[in-house]
Design an enzyme around this catalytic site. Structure first.
Site, PDB file in Angstrom:
ATOM      1  CB  CYS A 100      54.117   2.744  45.716  1.00  0.00           C
ATOM      2  SG  CYS A 100      53.394   3.629  47.115  1.00  0.00           S
ATOM      3  N   GLY A 222      49.507  12.305  36.062  1.00  0.00           N
ATOM      4  CA  GLY A 222      48.934  12.051  37.377  1.00  0.00           C
ATOM      5  C   GLY A 222      48.334  13.315  37.958  1.00  0.00           C
TER       6      GLY A 222
HETATM    7  C1  LIG Z   1      48.410  10.979  45.708  1.00  0.00           C
HETATM    8  C2  LIG Z   1      49.181  10.091  44.769  1.00  0.00           C
HETATM    9  C3  LIG Z   1      48.880   8.741  44.724  1.00  0.00           C
HETATM   10  C4  LIG Z   1      49.589   7.900  43.859  1.00  0.00           C
HETATM   11  N1  LIG Z   1      49.257   6.578  43.807  1.00  0.00           N
HETATM   12  C5  LIG Z   1      49.864   5.774  42.897  1.00  0.00           C
HETATM   13  C6  LIG Z   1      49.439   4.422  42.720  1.00  0.00           C
HETATM   14  O1  LIG Z   1      48.497   3.933  43.368  1.00  0.00           O
HETATM   15  N2  LIG Z   1      50.099   3.685  41.805  1.00  0.00           N
HETATM   16  C7  LIG Z   1      51.130   4.188  41.042  1.00  0.00           C
HETATM   17  O2  LIG Z   1      51.701   3.475  40.228  1.00  0.00           O
HETATM   18  N3  LIG Z   1      51.531   5.463  41.179  1.00  0.00           N
HETATM   19  C8  LIG Z   1      50.910   6.259  42.070  1.00  0.00           C
HETATM   20  N4  LIG Z   1      51.271   7.566  42.148  1.00  0.00           N
HETATM   21  C9  LIG Z   1      52.305   8.105  41.236  1.00  0.00           C
HETATM   22  C10 LIG Z   1      51.672   8.680  39.969  1.00  0.00           C
HETATM   23  O3  LIG Z   1      51.057   7.671  39.199  1.00  0.00           O
HETATM   24  C11 LIG Z   1      52.740   9.370  39.095  1.00  0.00           C
HETATM   25  O4  LIG Z   1      53.734   8.414  38.795  1.00  0.00           O
HETATM   26  C12 LIG Z   1      53.390  10.555  39.776  1.00  0.00           C
HETATM   27  O5  LIG Z   1      52.434  11.369  40.418  1.00  0.00           O
HETATM   28  C13 LIG Z   1      54.200  11.389  38.787  1.00  0.00           C
HETATM   29  O6  LIG Z   1      53.385  11.832  37.731  1.00  0.00           O
HETATM   30  P1  LIG Z   1      52.759  13.332  37.708  1.00  0.00           P
HETATM   31  O7  LIG Z   1      53.927  14.284  37.813  1.00  0.00           O
HETATM   32  O8  LIG Z   1      52.048  13.435  36.416  1.00  0.00           O
HETATM   33  O9  LIG Z   1      51.873  13.468  38.912  1.00  0.00           O
HETATM   34  C14 LIG Z   1      50.615   8.426  43.029  1.00  0.00           C
HETATM   35  C15 LIG Z   1      50.892   9.789  43.080  1.00  0.00           C
HETATM   36  C16 LIG Z   1      50.201  10.623  43.931  1.00  0.00           C
HETATM   37  C17 LIG Z   1      50.522  12.086  43.945  1.00  0.00           C
END
Ligand SMILES: Cc1cc2nc3c(=O)[nH]c(=O)nc-3n(C[C@H](O)[C@H](O)[C@H](O)COP(=O)(O)O)c2cc1C
Length: 308
Positions: A100, A222
């Site tokens: 994070c 995500g």
């Molecule tokens: C709004 C938001 C909240 C997130 N909260 C977490 C979280 O609580 N724990 C975590 O490991 N990653 C969190 N992430 C990261 C996502 O799990 C992921 O690693 C990231 O968005 C990249 O993947 P994507 O391109 O498919 O979105 C968050 C991302 C976003 C956008």
């Protein structure tokens, strides 16, 4: 993919997202084929010292065959107390957040900041592994300011982590630029434990691309799942009927079973932004959807939007 003794149904997972991947979203993503879902990050300290306040994040959907909770924190003993806390007894897998980038998390030495301190990361994982028979997994990035993903992943493996998920960006990149799949591939080559590749998967082509480049054991999605829980069925070619309006209603109804109306409305606003993406709507309608405090009014507007 196998995590400890748990075998997932497929290799396409929902990535944890704070403020999004609540019980209803996880339910829908499972319904539409996600192989694994994880709670949003939950404070290990919150569970130990204030479990009532943090407990609402721990609701589980009936479809979650493998239950994963993600914890954040920075003190090995607090993680241990948290995972031994009765409120986590029904969870099968404990995931630790080391990715994070949020200022309020990193300023406490938590989340992605742990990537600057592999020794502490080792101690946290080792302490957790020693404290439970449940698999311990870690979500990481490529690094904090500089890439140390390969060395860091090896440290996690040597501490006993059962799997790692790698988001292909540095902390300092936030969500900008592109996830670097070549760097995730290096991690996959360097460790024996399963690797879940993550970042920028939005459709079948990007899913195939990340798998081809990284050779990862699984992929997690995500942001692209917000307002599109059916993405798992689309990518995996699963024939699961999907009606957007009915899905939104189902999400509302499920959230109302667990949370008060105010929370449900503010949560659903964020999802609705995803559901209406690509729709040509007037500013007035959009504004109403994200400001109305009346669920019936919101549903009526959505009925109009999706009636065709
Ligand atoms: C709004 C938001 C909240 C997130 N909260 C977490 C979280 O609580 N724990 C975590 O490991 N990653 C969190 N992430 C990261 C996502 O799990 C992921 O690693 C990231 O968005 C990249 O993947 P994507 O391109 O498919 O979105 C968050 C991302 C976003 C956008």
């Amino acid at each position: 993919m196998k995590i400890g003794k748990f075998e997932t149904k497929n290799n396409l997972f929902l990535s944890p997202m704070a403020g999004y991947t609540d019980v209803a979203m996880r339910y829908l993503c499972k319904k539409f084929g996600a192989g694994l879902t994880t709670t949003e990050m939950v404070s290990a300290k919150g569970l130990v010292y204030d479990s009532e306040k943090t407990k609402w994040l721990l609701n589980m959907s009936p479809l979650e065959d493998i239950k994963v909770v993600q914890l954040f924190g920075h003190e090995p003993d607090v993680f241990v107390k948290a995972i031994q806390n009765d409120v986590l007894k029904d969870f099968d897998i404990i995931d630790i957040n080391m990715g994070c980038p949020a200022p309020k998390i990193v300023k406490n030495g938590e989340g992605s900041f742990l990537m600057t301190n592999p020794k502490l990361a080792y101690e946290i994982v080792k302490a957790c592994v020693n404290a439970t028979t449940k698999p311990i997994t870690v979500k990481m990035r490529l690094g904090y300011e500089k890439n140390n993903a390969v060395e860091f992943a090896k440290v996690l493996q040597s501490a006993g982590a059962s799997a790692i998920c790698v988001h292909g960006r540095l902390k300092t990149q936030g969500y900008s630029g592109k996830a670097d799949y070549e760097e995730i591939a290096k991690v996959k080559q360097a460790v024996k434990i399963p690797v879940i590749a993550n970042g920028d998967v939005v459709d079948k082509a990007s899913y195939q691309n990340i798998l081809e480049i990284t050779k990862a054991d699984a992929v997690s999605i995500g942001r692209a799942s917000v307002g599109n829980p059916h993405i798992f069925a689309d990518i995996l070619n699963l024939d699961i009927p999907y009606n957007k309006l009915e899905t939104i209603k189902e999400q509302y109804e499920m959230l109302l079973k667990y949370y008060d109306e105010h929370f449900v409305i503010t949560t659903m606003r964020k999802h609705i932004v995803g559901y209406i993406k690509g729709k040509n709507l007037s500013q007035e309608i959009k504004l109403k959807l994200v400001t109305s405090n009346d669920i019936n009014e919101i549903i009526n507007i959505l009925n109009d939007i999706f009636k065709n």
